[in-house]
Design a protein around this motif. Structure first.
Motif: not given
Length: 252
Positions: A21-25, A52-55, A184-191
């Motif tokens: 759901a992308d908690k950090l858009p 990784e996951s929610d907490t 490098c940095a990625y978002k949803n698997g895309n550089q």
């Protein structure tokens, strides 16, 4: 191929935990960071940070930040593109990024890297400038209490800091040279970002020794923001987010 399967596994894990759901858009979700050699015989080494996951911490929803599968801390975002960080072992909520900040803003309780014991109440900083290029870059200045010098650091909108998701692993202003640097940095698997070093060496630098990568050092005292690197017998100049040949031609 290794990178593809790693990204696939992380993506599957995110889907399984509901983090998709992308908690950090306003921030990317994976960073490759390189540690240059400290001696002529040391290899370059790249490590990865990723969300990784929610907490739940103190009743608020965070996303875990891991570094090479080890828990480094947790991040959460408010609706105004403001991101907070709780380092591992802490309960204090530090301001990590404020991508809605404007030039001249004074920000308190800022996390700038290092260990929590160095600045348990965070640091105060002034937003000196905000570029209009994409991604926008925020240059902030902060007073170093020990040296009484003004120290500058940088946020890259949507990406992070020069040293990764939460800055360097040593206090802001500590003279560490060479220091870890975001490749490098990625978002949803895309550089979504590549540094000047990545334009030359790629996003993964593992075990390379001189002379393949022979040096990373300041050009001269009058150009503190520029460094020179020797690769395959060719010298490149790294300045800001750009890479140039000695003839001044930009490396795309």
């Amino acid at each position: 191929m290794k990178k593809f399967f790693y990204t696939l596994l992380v993506s599957v894990a995110n889907l399984a935990t509901g983090w998709a759901a992308d908690k950090l858009p306003s921030l990317c979700d994976e960073w490759n960071i390189v540690v240059p050699p400290f001696t002529a015989t040391d290899p370059f080494h790249t490590y990865t940070q990723y969300l990784e996951s929610d907490t739940i911490i103190s009743g608020k929803l965070y996303v875990k930040l891991l570094q090479e599968d080890l828990y480094k801390g947790a991040l959460r975002e408010e609706s105004n593109a403001t991101i907070y960080y709780i380092p591992s072992g802490s309960t204090h909520d530090y301001l990590l990024y404020a991508f809605n900040a404007k030039e001249g803003d004074v920000l308190d309780n800022i996390w700038t890297g290092g260990n929590e014991g160095d600045f348990p109440n965070g640091k105060s900083a002034v937003v000196q400038s905000v570029t209009q290029t994409t991604p926008r870059q925020f240059v902030l200045s902060s007073m170093d209490e020990q040296s009484e010098n003004t120290i500058c650091f940088r946020w890259i909108e949507g990406i992070g800091m020069d040293g990764g998701a939460v800055g360097q692993d040593f206090p802001l202003g500590m003279p560490i040279d060479p220091s870890p640097e975001l490749l490098c940095a990625y978002k949803n698997g895309n550089q979504v970002y590549s540094s000047p070093l990545a334009k030359i060496y790629g996003c993964h630098i593992e075990g390379f020794n001189p002379p393949i990568i022979e040096a990373l050092y300041p050009i001269n005292a009058s150009s503190p923001s520029a460094v020179k690197t020797l690769h395959d017998s060719q010298i490149f100049i790294l300045r800001g987010n750009n890479t140039y040949t000695l003839q001044g031609q930009e490396v795309k």
